[in-house]
Design an enzyme around this catalytic site. Structure first.
Site, PDB file in Angstrom:
ATOM      1  N   HIS A  57     -64.415  65.255   7.112  1.00 51.66           N
ATOM      2  CA  HIS A  57     -64.661  63.812   7.170  1.00 51.66           C
ATOM      3  C   HIS A  57     -66.151  63.623   7.485  1.00 51.66           C
ATOM      4  CE1 HIS A  57     -60.309  62.552   7.773  1.00 51.66           C
ATOM      5  NE2 HIS A  57     -60.241  63.815   8.153  1.00 51.66           N
TER       6      HIS A  57
ATOM      7  N   ASP B 127     -62.653  57.929   1.606  1.00 49.12           N
ATOM      8  CA  ASP B 127     -61.335  57.933   2.242  1.00 49.12           C
ATOM      9  C   ASP B 127     -60.619  56.617   1.913  1.00 49.12           C
ATOM     10  OD1 ASP B 127     -60.089  59.661   4.884  1.00 49.12           O
ATOM     11  OD2 ASP B 127     -59.245  57.671   4.475  1.00 49.12           O
ATOM     12  N   ILE B 128     -59.326  56.708   1.678  1.00 49.64           N
ATOM     13  CA  ILE B 128     -58.537  55.526   1.296  1.00 49.64           C
ATOM     14  C   ILE B 128     -58.368  54.556   2.469  1.00 49.64           C
ATOM     15  CG2 ILE B 128     -56.194  56.345   1.833  1.00 49.64           C
ATOM     16  CD1 ILE B 128     -55.411  55.415  -1.037  1.00 49.64           C
TER      17      ILE B 128
ATOM     18  N   ASN C 282     -60.060  68.165  10.989  1.00 51.59           N
ATOM     19  CA  ASN C 282     -58.816  68.219  11.757  1.00 51.59           C
ATOM     20  C   ASN C 282     -58.047  69.462  11.346  1.00 51.59           C
ATOM     21  OD1 ASN C 282     -59.132  65.763  13.240  1.00 51.59           O
ATOM     22  ND2 ASN C 282     -58.657  64.632  11.371  1.00 51.59           N
TER      23      ASN C 282
ATOM     24  N   HIS D 279     -60.453  69.516   4.407  1.00 48.85           N
ATOM     25  CA  HIS D 279     -61.413  68.455   4.097  1.00 48.85           C
ATOM     26  C   HIS D 279     -62.287  68.182   5.306  1.00 48.85           C
ATOM     27  CE1 HIS D 279     -57.510  66.885   5.378  1.00 48.85           C
ATOM     28  NE2 HIS D 279     -58.167  65.951   6.038  1.00 48.85           N
TER      29      HIS D 279
ATOM     30  N   GLY E  43     -54.024  66.313  14.164  1.00 47.17           N
ATOM     31  CA  GLY E  43     -53.576  65.287  13.230  1.00 47.17           C
ATOM     32  C   GLY E  43     -53.927  65.564  11.785  1.00 47.17           C
ATOM     33  N   GLN E  44     -54.048  66.849  11.411  1.00 46.14           N
ATOM     34  CA  GLN E  44     -54.305  67.145   9.995  1.00 46.14           C
ATOM     35  C   GLN E  44     -53.104  66.709   9.174  1.00 46.14           C
ATOM     36  OE1 GLN E  44     -55.140  71.253   8.927  1.00 46.14           O
ATOM     37  NE2 GLN E  44     -55.607  70.710   6.817  1.00 46.14           N
TER      38      GLN E  44
END
Ligand code: 5GP
Ligand code: ZN
Length: 111
Positions: free
Chosen positions: A99, A29-30, A84, A97, A90-91
């Site tokens: 997490h 994840d960024i 999400n 994806h 909060g998608q």
């Protein structure tokens, strides 16, 4: 193609990839929320988990998460898998994806 994660799959946007096979991609994840924060995605674009439940790749996604957790040494200490779905959760990216989070004590319940 406008989907951010499809662009990562197509190598049009760089990402720190940690696993790839014919149907699954995993990348860091960024904006990591824990020492381990990997996004695990099906390469076939699906918007949400609603569509994933129809797909056989679901077991591959879980197998990859299990393998990565063991490789990164969080299988014993524990980890969390989060999806999400939609606005209230909060998608932000409409390519499904998972997490994979770990490497520290994670608060529960989530905010
Ligand atoms: P969501 O809120 O949709 O469940 O999670 C989207 C995740 O994608 C966020 O954790 C966010 O940091 C991550 N993300 C957004 N843009 C990028 C990007 O360009 N590269 C990577 N590696 N992660 C991203
Ligand atoms: Zn996509």
């Amino acid at each position: 193609m406008s989907c951010l994660f499809c662009k990562i799959i197509a190598n049009e946007i760089p990402a720190s990839k940690v696993y790839e096979d014919v149907g699954v991609l995993a990348f860091n994840d960024i904006a990591p929320q824990a020492p381990v924060h990997i996004l695990v995605i099906p390469k076939k674009h699906v918007d949400t988990v609603d569509e994933l439940i129809e797909m056989s790749v679901i077991s591959d996604l879980f197998a990859v998460m299990k393998k990565l957790a063991a490789e990164l040494g969080i299988d014993k200490s524990g980890y969390r898998i989060v999806i999400n779905h939609g606005q209230d959760a909060g998608q932000a990216v409409p390519h499904l994806h998972f997490h994979l989070l770990g490497g520290r004590k994670l608060a529960w319940p989530p905010g």
